[in-house]
Design a protein around this motif. Structure first.
Motif, PDB file in Angstrom:
ATOM      1  N   THR A  28     -29.631  -7.633  -8.020  1.00 46.15           N
ATOM      2  CA  THR A  28     -30.811  -7.992  -8.812  1.00 46.15           C
ATOM      3  C   THR A  28     -30.539  -9.323  -9.506  1.00 46.15           C
ATOM      4  O   THR A  28     -29.370  -9.708  -9.699  1.00 46.15           O
ATOM      5  CB  THR A  28     -31.094  -6.915  -9.863  1.00 46.15           C
ATOM      6  N   ALA A  31     -15.855  -5.835 -11.840  1.00 42.12           N
ATOM      7  CA  ALA A  31     -16.959  -4.878 -11.969  1.00 42.12           C
ATOM      8  C   ALA A  31     -18.304  -5.582 -11.851  1.00 42.12           C
ATOM      9  O   ALA A  31     -19.215  -5.097 -11.153  1.00 42.12           O
ATOM     10  CB  ALA A  31     -16.852  -4.141 -13.301  1.00 42.12           C
ATOM     11  N   LYS A  32     -18.455  -6.718 -12.510  1.00 49.41           N
ATOM     12  CA  LYS A  32     -19.712  -7.471 -12.409  1.00 49.41           C
ATOM     13  C   LYS A  32     -19.926  -7.981 -10.987  1.00 49.41           C
ATOM     14  O   LYS A  32     -21.063  -8.008 -10.482  1.00 49.41           O
ATOM     15  CB  LYS A  32     -19.695  -8.638 -13.396  1.00 49.41           C
ATOM     16  N   ARG A  33     -18.866  -8.396 -10.338  1.00 48.12           N
ATOM     17  CA  ARG A  33     -18.983  -8.870  -8.954  1.00 48.12           C
ATOM     18  C   ARG A  33     -19.419  -7.739  -8.030  1.00 48.12           C
ATOM     19  O   ARG A  33     -20.313  -7.914  -7.192  1.00 48.12           O
ATOM     20  CB  ARG A  33     -17.637  -9.442  -8.490  1.00 48.12           C
ATOM     21  N   ALA A  34     -18.771  -6.584  -8.182  1.00 50.49           N
ATOM     22  CA  ALA A  34     -19.114  -5.436  -7.337  1.00 50.49           C
ATOM     23  C   ALA A  34     -20.568  -5.014  -7.549  1.00 50.49           C
ATOM     24  O   ALA A  34     -21.297  -4.734  -6.582  1.00 50.49           O
ATOM     25  CB  ALA A  34     -18.167  -4.274  -7.634  1.00 50.49           C
ATOM     26  N   LEU A  35     -20.987  -4.995  -8.806  1.00 47.23           N
ATOM     27  CA  LEU A  35     -22.366  -4.596  -9.101  1.00 47.23           C
ATOM     28  C   LEU A  35     -23.365  -5.606  -8.530  1.00 47.23           C
ATOM     29  O   LEU A  35     -24.414  -5.213  -8.001  1.00 47.23           O
ATOM     30  CB  LEU A  35     -22.553  -4.449 -10.609  1.00 47.23           C
ATOM     31  N   SER A  36     -23.032  -6.897  -8.613  1.00 41.92           N
ATOM     32  CA  SER A  36     -23.956  -7.917  -8.097  1.00 41.92           C
ATOM     33  C   SER A  36     -24.065  -7.851  -6.581  1.00 41.92           C
ATOM     34  O   SER A  36     -25.099  -8.229  -6.016  1.00 41.92           O
ATOM     35  CB  SER A  36     -23.487  -9.309  -8.537  1.00 41.92           C
ATOM     36  N   ASN A  59     -28.108  -8.851 -12.433  1.00 44.08           N
ATOM     37  CA  ASN A  59     -26.713  -8.595 -12.079  1.00 44.08           C
ATOM     38  C   ASN A  59     -26.018  -9.844 -11.543  1.00 44.08           C
ATOM     39  O   ASN A  59     -24.862 -10.133 -11.887  1.00 44.08           O
ATOM     40  CB  ASN A  59     -26.630  -7.471 -11.044  1.00 44.08           C
ATOM     41  N   ASP A  93     -13.361  -6.433 -15.793  1.00 44.86           N
ATOM     42  CA  ASP A  93     -14.767  -6.694 -16.094  1.00 44.86           C
ATOM     43  C   ASP A  93     -15.388  -7.635 -15.065  1.00 44.86           C
ATOM     44  O   ASP A  93     -16.533  -7.429 -14.617  1.00 44.86           O
ATOM     45  CB  ASP A  93     -14.905  -7.302 -17.495  1.00 44.86           C
ATOM     46  N   LEU A  95     -23.530  -4.887  -4.687  1.00 41.26           N
ATOM     47  CA  LEU A  95     -24.169  -3.628  -4.312  1.00 41.26           C
ATOM     48  C   LEU A  95     -25.610  -3.531  -4.823  1.00 41.26           C
ATOM     49  O   LEU A  95     -26.450  -2.887  -4.184  1.00 41.26           O
ATOM     50  CB  LEU A  95     -23.336  -2.451  -4.837  1.00 41.26           C
ATOM     51  N   GLU A  96     -25.859  -4.143  -5.974  1.00 45.75           N
ATOM     52  CA  GLU A  96     -27.216  -4.140  -6.536  1.00 45.75           C
ATOM     53  C   GLU A  96     -27.592  -5.574  -6.900  1.00 45.75           C
ATOM     54  O   GLU A  96     -27.552  -5.969  -8.074  1.00 45.75           O
ATOM     55  CB  GLU A  96     -27.276  -3.236  -7.766  1.00 45.75           C
ATOM     56  N   TYR A 105     -22.851 -12.007 -13.303  1.00 43.63           N
ATOM     57  CA  TYR A 105     -21.598 -12.336 -12.618  1.00 43.63           C
ATOM     58  C   TYR A 105     -21.356 -13.840 -12.625  1.00 43.63           C
ATOM     59  O   TYR A 105     -20.232 -14.306 -12.846  1.00 43.63           O
ATOM     60  CB  TYR A 105     -21.618 -11.810 -11.186  1.00 43.63           C
TER      61      TYR A 105
END
Length: 272
Positions: free
Chosen positions: A98, A88-93, A101, A85, A95-96, A105
């Protein structure tokens, strides 16, 4: 007439198939096959044979599947999920990026840091309250503890050196043209005078040193001990002929005494 004949043939075929199914079921009940019905397979099989596992194997698999997880296994599962988890939050922050996000993270990272802080605090409390786990009893970290340990260690080293002087000697391999050998020669002479350990100077080139004018020529001992560099010091027992390499190069007298103590009186890992 031909149509009637074809219908009769189809009817007979269906009847034969039904009779076969009944026979297979009867055979299964009688123990002729290891599955209850030829129609039970989930997918088509060669000649209608199922690839089902034996009943005992199936029971074992079911028992393993139903076995509850231990506390350690459950904790490992939760920790792995937490790691996924967080990643995943790190990757999303990344790449996206916002605000939502990145904030999500940061909050998850803060939760991880807080958990680590609690764990670290409980760790030190456990060490304080459990002497068997307290490494500082073996290796003090405070100035006072370190000073006491040095004194105890120094006495042990001195006692060891004096005890070894009766049965052990120090073979000193040198060359007369080696400046490091000249420096080490003075150190070994001082150690011999202070603690009574005998030094056996062995010359590899036939020359001598001021501290050891009566050095002996090498008679093949250097080759047997694989001495390739000078100066080299090897501790030898005059009774049982044991040989313990001490080191090469210029070594301080305190370091020489420590090496002799460690190599003769302790086991690997004992002082760590």
């Amino acid at each position: 007439m031909a149509r009637q004949t074809a219908c009769v043939a189809v009817t007979l075929s269906i009847a034969a198939m039904l009779q076969s199914c009944v026979a297979l079921s009867a055979t299964a009940e009688a123990g002729g096959i290891d599955y209850p019905s030829a129609w039970q397979c989930d997918s088509p099989k060669f000649n209608w044979y199922c690839a089902e596992p034996p009943p005992e194997q199936a029971k074992d698999s079911q028992a393993k599947a139903k076995k509850p997880l231990s506390k350690e296994e459950e904790a490992l599962k939760r920790l792995e999920q937490w790691k996924r988890d967080l990643e995943a939050k790190r990757a999303l922050s990344i790449l996206e990026p916002t605000p939502e996000n990145v904030k999500a993270y940061i909050q998850e990272q803060d939760r991880l840091m807080q958990t680590a802080s609690v764990y670290s605090d409980v760790w030190r409390r456990a060490l304080w309250q459990t002497p068997d786990l307290n490494y500082e009893l073996k290796r003090p970290v405070t100035a006072a503890g370190i000073e006491v340990q040095k004194q105890v260690r120094k006495r042990a080293e001195m006692n060891t050196l004096q005890a070894l002087a009766n049965e052990w000697g120090l073979f000193f391999f040198f060359r007369s043209d080696c400046p490091y050998c000249h420096r080490m020669s003075a150190t070994l002479k001082l150690m011999s005078d202070l603690y009574g350990i005998t030094v056996f100077p062995v010359s590899l080139d036939g020359g001598t040193l001021p501290e050891y004018p009566n050095a002996r020529m090498d008679n093949g001992l250097a080759a047997r001990l694989n001495v390739t560099q000078v100066p080299t010091m090897v501790l030898g027992n005059v009774k049982d002929k044991r040989m313990i390499p001490i080191g090469s190069g210029v070594v301080a007298i305190d370091d020489m005494i420590q090496r002799i103590y460690v190599l003769t009186q302790t086991k690997p890992g004992e002082l760590y």
